[in-house]
Design an enzyme around this catalytic site. Structure first.
Site, PDB file in Angstrom:
ATOM      1  N   THR A 198       1.203  -4.677   4.152  1.00 24.79           N
ATOM      2  CA  THR A 198       0.839  -4.860   5.497  1.00 24.79           C
ATOM      3  C   THR A 198       0.062  -6.350   5.611  1.00 24.79           C
ATOM      4  O   THR A 198       0.117  -6.884   6.761  1.00 24.79           O
ATOM      5  CB  THR A 198       0.111  -3.877   6.058  1.00 24.79           C
ATOM      6  OG1 THR A 198      -1.247  -3.723   5.568  1.00 24.79           O
ATOM      7  CG2 THR A 198       0.611  -2.456   6.270  1.00 24.79           C
ATOM      8  N   THR A 251       0.792  -1.226  -0.091  1.00 26.38           N
ATOM      9  CA  THR A 251      -0.132  -0.204   0.043  1.00 26.38           C
ATOM     10  C   THR A 251       0.676   1.284   0.079  1.00 26.38           C
ATOM     11  O   THR A 251       0.563   2.136  -0.462  1.00 26.38           O
ATOM     12  CB  THR A 251      -0.859  -0.149   1.084  1.00 26.38           C
ATOM     13  OG1 THR A 251      -1.756  -1.152   1.054  1.00 26.38           O
ATOM     14  CG2 THR A 251      -1.720   1.237   1.153  1.00 26.38           C
TER      15      THR A 251
END
Length: 332
Positions: free
Chosen positions: A87, A12
């Site tokens: 993540t 991300t």
């Protein structure tokens, strides 16, 4: 001047919105342009650009190999390494790196919860913090760390515990290592780590270990399917303190007898795993030769088991002793 290398893998932090959703596209140099880093010489490597939900054991080994190459480098030696990472599976890459880390220099993983083109993105602050932690002399001999949301966390036991919160990670088997603020890197605890395992080889890429969660009404279908698909190891995420049911216990007895490595964990985020209950519970699984592992969450336990199964070992190295040493730190 302190030299830190930033290895970009995607995630991300490197993503931006497209017509097909949020996609990783940005380079390490682009990420550094958004950070506020002073007093540190930073080198960049673009290793891959993928969302971590797409990663395989091969990708994890690529990251491990890149870290090893940098730590072995004699010309322009590095003082610390930062890995920007998605993540979703950061906890898996972190534990693989920590299991084999045999160097005092810090290796830091970081990322973001908001895309790189978000106006209020958390990536720049996390990357700035990670570089500061990697450059700090106070973080030597601490192993592999995750720096996220102002927290410094040990690789071992740290999980993503929230899907969207900016402080999404927490160590579920111990305390955090410290904090990083605008003013200082503060180390409050030293992680206890076992002796390192050998670095992963290409055999890791093809070592299948499946994670099977138990639930009301579960039978042995998923476990048998995993073995049929080629799994040589299975992590059971049991209910509660580590329980299953009589059907699963009967099948596990058979698998262990046939040489399949089975380890007991829990689907509960925190607390020990113990063989307490009979009649299909953890006591029956332990009696079948399945070690109960409390020191790593199931996701990280799977990586440990895959690494161990992919490496040569002598007959005296039982799965129970491996769990005692490398998951639960019962032996030094």
């Amino acid at each position: 001047m302190t030299r830190v290398v930033v290895i970009a893998t995607g995630g991300t932090i490197a993503s931006e919105s497209t017509g097909a959703g949020v996609v990783a596209t940005r380079t390490a140099a682009h990420l550094l342009d958004t950070a506020t880093i002073t007093g540190v010489q930073v080198e960049t490597i673009d290793l891959m650009t993928v969302g971590s939900y797409r990663m395989s054991l091969h990708h994890l080994r690529m990251v491990s190999d890149a870290v090893a190459d940098l730590l072995d480098r004699t010309d322009d030696p590095v003082d610390g390494i930062v890995i920007t990472h998605g993540t979703d599976t950061m906890e898996e890459t972190a534990i693989l790196l920590d299991l084999v880390h045999d160097d005092p220099r810090p290796v830091i993983l970081t990322g973001a919860q908001r895309a790189g083109d978000a106006g209020d993105g958390d990536g720049p602050r996390n990357l700035t913090d990670a570089v500061r932690v990697a450059a700090s002399p106070d973080t030597r001999d601490l192993g592999v760390l995750i720096v996220f949301g102002g927290r410094i966390l040990p690789a071992r036991g740290t999980r993503k515990v929230h899907t969207t919160a900016l402080d999404a990670f927490r160590c579920t088997t111990g305390s955090r290592v410290g904090d990083v603020t605008d003013r200082a890197v503060t180390v409050a605890a030293v992680p206890r780590r076992p002796k390192p395992l050998p670095r992963p080889t290409a055999d890791l890429d093809h070592t299948r270990v499946d994670l099977v969660e138990t639930y009301p009404g579960a039978d042995d279908t998923l476990i048998r399917a995993a073995v049929k698909a080629g799994a040589t190891g299975i992590v059971i995420a049991g209910t509660g303190i580590g329980n299953a049911n009589p059907t699963i216990v009967q099948t596990v007895n058979e698998l262990v007898h046939n040489g399949i490595a089975v380890v007991l964990s829990t689907r509960v985020p925190e607390g020990p795993v113990c063989g307490v209950y009979g009649n299909g519970g953890g006591a029956d699984l332990v009696a079948a030769g399945v070690p109960a592992a409390s020191g790593l969450p199931a996701t990280q336990l799977r990586i440990l088991l895959a690494l161990w199964l992919s490496q040569s070992r002598n007959e005296s190295q039982s799965i129970t002793s491996m769990i005692d040493t490398h998951a639960d730190n019962k032996e030094d």
